[in-house]
Write a protein that holds these residues in place. Structure first.
Motif, PDB file in Angstrom:
ATOM      1  N   THR A 305     -11.079  29.097   6.394  1.00  0.00           N
ATOM      2  CA  THR A 305     -12.493  28.645   6.322  1.00  0.00           C
ATOM      3  C   THR A 305     -13.128  30.179   5.492  1.00  0.00           C
ATOM      4  OG1 THR A 305     -12.473  27.190   8.025  1.00  0.00           O
ATOM      5  CG2 THR A 305     -14.489  27.891   7.249  1.00  0.00           C
ATOM      6  N   LEU A 306     -14.179  29.909   4.673  1.00  0.00           N
ATOM      7  CA  LEU A 306     -14.988  30.844   4.238  1.00  0.00           C
ATOM      8  C   LEU A 306     -16.347  30.580   4.498  1.00  0.00           C
ATOM      9  CD1 LEU A 306     -15.310  33.450   2.343  1.00  0.00           C
ATOM     10  CD2 LEU A 306     -15.546  31.800   0.289  1.00  0.00           C
ATOM     11  N   ARG A 327     -18.039  30.155  19.036  1.00  0.00           N
ATOM     12  CA  ARG A 327     -17.246  31.712  19.320  1.00  0.00           C
ATOM     13  C   ARG A 327     -16.460  31.697  17.875  1.00  0.00           C
ATOM     14  NH1 ARG A 327     -20.482  33.047  23.516  1.00  0.00           N
ATOM     15  NH2 ARG A 327     -20.504  31.554  25.058  1.00  0.00           N
ATOM     16  N   LEU A 328     -16.903  32.609  17.074  1.00  0.00           N
ATOM     17  CA  LEU A 328     -16.282  32.736  15.862  1.00  0.00           C
ATOM     18  C   LEU A 328     -15.377  33.865  15.757  1.00  0.00           C
ATOM     19  CD1 LEU A 328     -19.211  31.411  13.222  1.00  0.00           C
ATOM     20  CD2 LEU A 328     -16.919  29.970  14.379  1.00  0.00           C
ATOM     21  N   GLN A 329     -15.863  35.027  16.330  1.00  0.00           N
ATOM     22  CA  GLN A 329     -15.196  36.347  16.243  1.00  0.00           C
ATOM     23  C   GLN A 329     -13.401  36.457  16.366  1.00  0.00           C
ATOM     24  OE1 GLN A 329     -16.754  39.267  15.635  1.00  0.00           O
ATOM     25  NE2 GLN A 329     -14.766  40.234  15.532  1.00  0.00           N
ATOM     26  N   ARG A 330     -12.953  35.442  17.294  1.00  0.00           N
ATOM     27  CA  ARG A 330     -11.644  35.384  17.427  1.00  0.00           C
ATOM     28  C   ARG A 330     -11.067  34.919  16.214  1.00  0.00           C
ATOM     29  NH1 ARG A 330     -11.134  29.687  20.254  1.00  0.00           N
ATOM     30  NH2 ARG A 330     -13.366  28.788  19.791  1.00  0.00           N
ATOM     31  N   PHE A 331     -11.625  34.052  15.518  1.00  0.00           N
ATOM     32  CA  PHE A 331     -11.182  33.552  14.164  1.00  0.00           C
ATOM     33  C   PHE A 331     -11.334  34.581  12.976  1.00  0.00           C
ATOM     34  CE2 PHE A 331     -12.555  29.681  16.180  1.00  0.00           C
ATOM     35  CZ  PHE A 331     -11.247  29.129  16.657  1.00  0.00           C
ATOM     36  N   VAL A 332     -12.452  35.218  13.009  1.00  0.00           N
ATOM     37  CA  VAL A 332     -12.390  36.343  11.982  1.00  0.00           C
ATOM     38  C   VAL A 332     -11.381  37.486  12.381  1.00  0.00           C
ATOM     39  CG1 VAL A 332     -13.920  38.285  11.532  1.00  0.00           C
ATOM     40  CG2 VAL A 332     -15.095  36.144  12.027  1.00  0.00           C
ATOM     41  N   VAL A 336      -8.203  33.673  10.100  1.00  0.00           N
ATOM     42  CA  VAL A 336      -8.503  32.069   9.711  1.00  0.00           C
ATOM     43  C   VAL A 336     -10.002  31.949   9.101  1.00  0.00           C
ATOM     44  CG1 VAL A 336      -8.524  29.952  10.400  1.00  0.00           C
ATOM     45  CG2 VAL A 336      -6.940  31.467  11.613  1.00  0.00           C
ATOM     46  N   LEU A 337     -10.799  32.748   9.424  1.00  0.00           N
ATOM     47  CA  LEU A 337     -12.346  32.674   9.080  1.00  0.00           C
ATOM     48  C   LEU A 337     -12.579  34.128   8.526  1.00  0.00           C
ATOM     49  CD1 LEU A 337     -14.978  31.510   9.019  1.00  0.00           C
ATOM     50  CD2 LEU A 337     -15.371  32.382  11.431  1.00  0.00           C
ATOM     51  N   ARG A 338     -13.369  33.996   7.228  1.00  0.00           N
ATOM     52  CA  ARG A 338     -14.023  34.981   6.518  1.00  0.00           C
ATOM     53  C   ARG A 338     -15.344  34.990   6.658  1.00  0.00           C
ATOM     54  NH1 ARG A 338     -12.225  37.716   0.660  1.00  0.00           N
ATOM     55  NH2 ARG A 338     -13.415  39.496   0.694  1.00  0.00           N
TER      56      ARG A 338
END
Length: 578
Positions: A305-306, A327-332, A336-338
């Motif tokens: 995901t972007l 909680r998005l930090q773990r995916f950054v 997986v997440l940018r």
């Protein structure tokens, strides 16, 4: 002047330039074995276009090329173009040859001259390397040294005939003023060449705007309208709209979650994969929160995901969303997440589009969040923003990317009037609207689904509730025909609970009273039954006693007559007449 017989054109329909949008406009590229004029003002990108044309031919089409530089030294040109990632050093000299044809700065013209010598040398070089493409960059620099228009015309025709003789796909660049209607020494070339392309570069309200137009293309259909373009990290990127008859994007029935379970229920199962979702609302209505919930759900199922934010830095978005359980930090950290902060990106809406597309390709994104897309319509981009948004949606659909974008509405304008600043609401597949409902001195967030193509969806206005446990939607609650939210709803529900409890207690008291009365009646009924039985016994005894006494008296009288003996039995008298 003797004309030179031309070679027949090659079988190839077009000579692709490698500029995707441009090749789409022209149906494949430039006319092969013919001449194209590329005109434009300073800084419009003529040399970049020409070099991209040669590099693509050498690397993708096995067509070596020659670059004839009249304005800039080849070494400097290569250095300036190094930032585009083209393998210019490795292509030289067998696939790409540079000829430095700059006139000396201290040149003093004495007598007439022509291009015959240079063209002879170029012919030998083209034959030696098997060149199929050639660029004459800034030819007007050299032609300006000729004494009169007739001499210039003669040399241009000489060049054109030489290109036809050698069957080369030629591209001539020349300067053109900002006013296309103004006269130019090389205007006659537009009538001579088979294809003419005009590049424009202007500044509108402080924002750089570039566009390209194919002025003519003999023997071929082409898109005649202006198309915006940008010069990105890979060179030219021309933005073109979907053309009539273009193959539709692949569609799917796969559903993916919005990140809010109750919203999925309202949508009949979530968003369609590859759909475009628009979330509109006033400031503070939780547009970013809904986008963050979607991004978290996408990352949890493994979709790269972007997330592009125009309002805040990525770290701030992550911190703010953490307050509502997202909680998005773990995916950054896992990649997986940018998160991309686009606050510092300046330039036209086309520039933003190219940057977003490049970032999405780098991320191999299957889901894209743009918060908010209405930033594209900022000062200087009003006229082009809608087209950019339209091309962005078309591109995501073609790439199978599910896009969620937010759009900021002006709070002073009141309710939604069927549109958004970019008028992309008609293009989006699903449109969610967030607003405020002011009641009892407080603002509460409401969410409604204005449309969702291809699926049944709820028509209710639900209260959007944010807490540290996450995002959810409350059930619809009405009282007196009015939808209640927030503390007003809590007070009404509390009052109803108290009234219900009071009614329950009153009901229980009535039940106890009725049970007591029933018990009394049962006792009375038993007492009456006993009294009835006693009376019946008493009656039976009385009857029996009476019968016994009468019988005893009758027997006594009979016995008495027997003892007296004198008393005869008197028969009963007969009736008269017998």
């Amino acid at each position: 002047m003797q004309t030179i017989p031309s070679r027949p054109a090659r079988a190839a329909a077009k000579a692709p330039t490698g500029i995707t949008g441009f090749d789409q406009m022209t149906g494949g590229g430039l006319p092969p074995g013919r001449t194209t004029l590329l005109a434009g003002g300073p800084g419009s990108g003529k040399s970049i276009f020409a070099m991209q044309f040669l590099v693509h031919g050498a690397t993708a089409c096995d067509e070596p090329g020659i670059f004839v530089a009249f304005e800039e030294a080849p070494a400097r040109l290569v250095a300036n173009l190094a930032g585009f990632g083209w393998p210019l050093e490795t292509l030289q000299p067998h696939k790409l040859f540079f000829l430095d044809a700059q006139p000396a700065p201290d040149l003093v013209q004495s007598g007439s001259f022509d291009l015959a010598g240079m063209l002879a040398a170029l012919g030998a070089q083209a034959a030696a390397m098997g060149a199929r493409r050639i660029v004459f960059d800034a030819l007007d620099i050299l032609l300006a040294l000729l004494p009169d228009p007739a001499a210039r015309r003669r040399e241009v025709y000489r060049l054109h005939a030489w290109l036809l003789e050698h069957g080369l796909t030629g591209l001539i660049t020349a300067k053109q003023g900002g006013d296309e209607a103004s006269q130019h020494p090389l205007d006659f070339m537009q009538f001579m060449v088979d294809c003419a392309v005009v590049l424009n570069h202007k500044v509108t309200l402080g924002v750089s705007q570039r566009n390209l137009r194919v002025q003519k293309f003999r023997g071929s259909s082409f898109d005649e309208n202006e198309s915006p373009f940008v010069i990105g990290s890979g060179g030219f990127d021309v933005a073109v709209a979907r053309s009539l008859g273009q193959v539709d994007s692949t569609v799917t029935l796969e559903r993916i979650t919005s990140g809010v379970e109750r919203l999925d229920t309202m949508l009949g199962g979530g968003y369609y994969r590859g759909a475009s979702v628009l979330v509109t609302g006033f400031p503070g209505t939780a547009k970013t929160t809904l986008s963050g919930a979607f991004a978290e759900a996408a990352c949890e199922r493994g979709d790269r995901t972007l997330f592009v934010s125009f309002d805040s830095d990525g770290s701030e978005v992550i911190r703010n969303l953490g307050s509502v359980g997202i909680r998005l930090q773990r995916f950054v950290e896992s990649g997986v997440l940018r998160m991309v902060s686009a606050r510092t990106i300046t330039g036209s809406a086309e520039t933003l589009l190219v940057r977003i597309k490049a970032l999405a390709r780098e991320q191999s994104a299957r889901c894209l969040v743009i918060d908010p897309i209405s930033t594209l319509s900022k000062s200087g981009n009003e006229l082009t923003a809608h087209g950019v948004a339209e091309r962005l949606i078309d591109w995501t659909k073609a790439a199978g990317i599910t896009m969620v974008c937010t759009s900021l509405l002006d709070e002073m304008s009141g309710e939604v009037n069927g549109g958004t600043p970019l008028q992309v609401s008609t293009l989006a597949d699903t449109w969610l609207h967030l607003n405020y409902l002011v009641q009892a001195g407080e603002r509460n967030r409401g969410m409604s689904i204005i449309k969702s193509r291809g699926t049944a969806h709820s028509n209710q206005v639900r209260e959007l509730i944010l807490s540290d446990e996450g995002v959810t939607l409350a059930d619809i609650y009405t009282a007196g025909g009015e939808v209640l939210m927030g503390t007003l709803r809590w007070e009404k529900e509390s009052a109803e609970r108290v009234a219900s409890e009071v009614a329950d207690v009153a009901g229980e008291l009535n039940l106890v009273r009725l049970e007591a009365e029933e018990a009394v009646l049962e006792v009375r009924a038993k007492s009456l039954q006993t009294e009835l039985v006693a009376k019946q016994v008493e009656k039976t005894l009385l009857t029996r006693t009476r019968a016994s006494r009468e019988g005893e008296l009758a027997r006594g009288r009979e016995r008495m007559r027997e003892l007296r003996g004198a008393d005869a039995v008197i028969p009963p008298a007969k009736p008269e007449g017998k």
